[in-house]
Design an enzyme around this catalytic site. Structure first.
Site, PDB file in Angstrom:
ATOM      1  N   ASP A 103       5.359  -2.956   5.337  1.00 31.27           N
ATOM      2  CA  ASP A 103       4.572  -2.165   4.392  1.00 31.27           C
ATOM      3  C   ASP A 103       5.133  -0.756   4.202  1.00 31.27           C
ATOM      4  O   ASP A 103       5.834  -0.226   5.075  1.00 31.27           O
ATOM      5  CB  ASP A 103       3.126  -2.024   4.882  1.00 31.27           C
ATOM      6  N   ASP A 104       4.766  -0.153   3.073  1.00 32.91           N
ATOM      7  CA  ASP A 104       4.902   1.280   2.778  1.00 32.91           C
ATOM      8  C   ASP A 104       6.249   1.700   2.217  1.00 32.91           C
ATOM      9  O   ASP A 104       6.404   2.840   1.804  1.00 32.91           O
ATOM     10  CB  ASP A 104       4.605   2.167   3.998  1.00 32.91           C
ATOM     11  N   HIS A 154       1.744  -2.716  -2.919  1.00 32.59           N
ATOM     12  CA  HIS A 154       0.960  -2.030  -1.886  1.00 32.59           C
ATOM     13  C   HIS A 154       0.324  -0.761  -2.449  1.00 32.59           C
ATOM     14  O   HIS A 154       0.048   0.172  -1.706  1.00 32.59           O
ATOM     15  CB  HIS A 154       1.856  -1.700  -0.695  1.00 32.59           C
ATOM     16  N   HIS A 158      -0.735   4.678  -1.873  1.00 25.93           N
ATOM     17  CA  HIS A 158      -1.334   4.289  -0.590  1.00 25.93           C
ATOM     18  C   HIS A 158      -2.708   4.934  -0.388  1.00 25.93           C
ATOM     19  O   HIS A 158      -2.995   5.514   0.666  1.00 25.93           O
ATOM     20  CB  HIS A 158      -0.408   4.654   0.568  1.00 25.93           C
ATOM     21  N   HIS A 248       5.977  -1.917   9.584  1.00 23.73           N
ATOM     22  CA  HIS A 248       6.188  -0.895   8.552  1.00 23.73           C
ATOM     23  C   HIS A 248       7.651  -0.485   8.521  1.00 23.73           C
ATOM     24  O   HIS A 248       8.304  -0.379   9.566  1.00 23.73           O
ATOM     25  CB  HIS A 248       5.317   0.335   8.820  1.00 23.73           C
TER      26      HIS A 248
END
Length: 281
Positions: A103-104, A154, A158, A248
């Protein structure tokens, strides 16, 4: 996200995500894919990963799920019911196969190292990208897609989507889908809520954009920077058939995540696990 300073409520939100984790079980409707979309380099030596893992890596998996949004209407319009109310959390009935997800990102410092490790072991994974990171690192987005990985949504910045209006959620998800489609030639088919905080708006708007929600069943908690040894131990203890692993590749110092992947991935393969990504039919 560019700044990984987590809100004080992140632990609470993670507990919320766990509560939502009893995702509706879905049936897998097909097995191995016909092939892999990226060129395979020479396999690592047996001393590095073992002959059993080398043999398994010649059989890439890509399982297909039957989604609710397969016949979704044009983007930004309400999805026709039924719309999912729980995210996918695991892939049942697929034997000793697991899903790795990150993620991210993408992050120019850490994502290339993760991609190098995945390529070395001929493994595909899911990358849930933040739109602002994708916009700033366009070549990395293309590399992720070119290597055959699944590119997911995503959100753009965020945010905690449960605090946003429907227009805000649409903007966050829609802008990210747009940039992914621009860079890879196809919009994302999967999305993951930041912090694992889902609500009706995110499910419905995600569906209106043609996306299915994907959560996780094994959280490495690597964002807390617990040390590579701890991350490796958590993955080893939580490994199991159908498990979706959350890690991540951006949002802070992810050097521990990079180092841990280099260790636990060959261990999983040697233990007989195969890495796969979900595909939709």
């Amino acid at each position: 996200m560019k700044n990984d300073q987590m809100p004080p409520t992140r632990r609470t939100l993670l507990r919320l995500a766990a509560g939502l984790g009893a995702a509706t079980v879905v049936r897998l409707v097909a097995a191995d894919s016909a092939g892999t979309p990226f060129q395979r380099p020479a396999p690592p030596s047996a001393a590095t990963a073992g002959p059993q893992a080398a043999a398994l890596r010649t059989r890439p998996l890509a399982y297909r799920l039957r989604p609710m949004t397969a016949e979704s209407p044009p983007r930004y319009r309400p999805a026709v019911p039924p719309v999912r109310t729980r995210p996918f959390e695991e892939l049942p009935d697929i034997g000793r196969a697991m899903v790795l997800s990150f993620d991210d990102g993408p992050d120019p410092l850490y994502t290339p190292h993760i991609l190098d490790t995945l390529r070395r072991y001929h493994v595909r994974a899911m990358f849930f990208l933040c739109g602002e990171m994708a916009h700033d690192n366009q070549d990395l987005v293309r590399r992720i897609a070119d290597d055959g990985h699944t590119v997911g949504n995503h959100s753009w910045t965020h945010p905690l989507v449960t605090t946003l209006s429907r227009a805000g959620v649409t903007d966050e998800l829609g802008r990210t889908s747009d940039v992914v489609e621009k860079l890879t030639g196809a919009p994302p088919l999967w999305y993951r809520a930041p912090y694992g905080a889902w609500n009706r708006n995110s499910f419905e708007i995600g569906a209106s954009l043609g996306m299915e929600p994907m959560a996780w069943s094994l959280d490495t908690l690597d964002w807390t920077e617990p040390g590579a040894d701890t991350i490796v131990r958590r993955v080893g203890q939580g490994a199991g058939p159908g498990v979706v692993v959350l890690s991540h590749d951006a949002g802070g110092d992810r050097s521990q995540s990079v180092a841990a992947l280099r260790r636990y991935l060959p261990e999983l393969l040697d233990d007989g696990y195969r890495m796969t990504v979900p595909q939709r039919r």
